[in-house]
Design an enzyme around this catalytic site. Structure first.
Site, PDB file in Angstrom:
ATOM      1  CB  CYS A 113      -1.002  -0.026   1.153  1.00 34.81           C
ATOM      2  SG  CYS A 113      -2.334   1.188   0.956  1.00 34.81           S
ATOM      3  CG  HIS A 214      -3.765  -3.324   3.218  1.00 39.62           C
ATOM      4  ND1 HIS A 214      -2.862  -2.879   4.157  1.00 39.62           N
ATOM      5  CD2 HIS A 214      -4.215  -2.224   2.566  1.00 39.62           C
ATOM      6  CE1 HIS A 214      -2.770  -1.555   4.085  1.00 39.62           C
ATOM      7  NE2 HIS A 214      -3.585  -1.135   3.130  1.00 39.62           N
ATOM      8  CD  GLU A 216      -1.891  -5.869   5.703  1.00 32.33           C
ATOM      9  OE1 GLU A 216      -2.459  -4.781   5.936  1.00 32.33           O
ATOM     10  OE2 GLU A 216      -1.331  -6.120   4.617  1.00 32.33           O
TER      11      GLU A 216
END
Length: 244
Positions: A113, A214, A216
């Site tokens: 990002c 993202h 994660e």
């Protein structure tokens, strides 16, 4: 050569609140930490600083540039858009120094990002400061604080395609900025359905991959982290063999 590779994660440095306390803090969402641990790495938070960059990289086997606040437009020669976040000069300076040194050393690097945008700016590219004005919608960040979901198409023959395949059906996004001019030496590797760029990489580095989404936040798909940790393990082994 045993042990888990150490993966640095760049951190926010800003006021935060927990329990009865509200203080300046160096922090990162726990999902980054858990993703690295699940992939077999040992996470280490790296607060932003222009000092001690070489000492930091002496310790790390890989590095993740995390998401966060918008980059100061002066870094890519633009005036501030009304929708752009207030500048955090200390974070911009510290992370640009760390990223430049990491790429110079060929440290395995995953840019997420803000990190993806930072990679482009470091290489002389620029950013679209408010993407809805370009693509005509706000589906990359419909509600601040809530991740949006959309597919991305990945370019065949890229490192990202080798990791994820030609299409990633549902990524988690929360950004209102994107890439304009692509930085020198970077290859475009993924796009959202509206044509906005979602992936960049440097094919001259052993692992320098950036994504605007993202990963994660993807509970069951940690392939990007697994690929980073695998490269970090090899980098660690090569360094130790070279110093023996």
């Amino acid at each position: 050569m045993s042990g888990r590779p150490i993966i640095g994660i760049t951190s926010y440095a800003q006021p935060a609140k927990w329990g009865a306390w509200e203080l300046p803090a160096a922090l990162v969402p726990l999902m980054y930490v858990e993703s690295v641990e699940r992939a077999g790495g040992r996470p280490l938070l790296v607060p932003p600083s222009e000092h001690g960059v070489d000492e930091t990289l002496d310790v790390l086997d890989g590095v993740i540039f995390s998401g966060g606040i918008d980059i100061d437009p002066s870094r890519y020669g633009a005036d501030r858009h009304p929708a752009t976040d207030p500048a955090q000069a200390h974070r911009d300076a510290g992370e640009l120094a760390l990223l430049a040194a990491a790429l110079e050393r060929d440290v395995p690097t995953l840019a997420i990002c803000r990190g993806f945008q930072l990679l482009n700016v470091l290489r002389g590219g620029d950013l679209v400061q408010h993407l809805p004005e370009t693509v005509g919608h706000d589906r990359h960040r419909e509600t601040p604080g809530v991740f949006s979901q959309h597919p991305v198409d990945v370019k065949e023959g890229t490192r990202l395609a080798a990791i994820l395949g030609a299409r990633h059906e549902s990524v988690r996004s929360s950004h209102h900025q994107g890439v304009g001019r692509v930085g020198e030496g970077l290859v475009e590797s993924a796009w959202a359905e509206d044509g906005s760029l979602e992936g960049l990489e440097d094919p001259t580095r052993r692992f320098a991959v950036g994504v605007l989404w993202h990963p994660e936040m993807e509970e069951d798909d940690k392939r990007l982290f697994e690929a980073l940790v695998a490269e970090a393990r090899a980098y660690r082994a090569e360094r130790r063999a070279g110093s023996a």
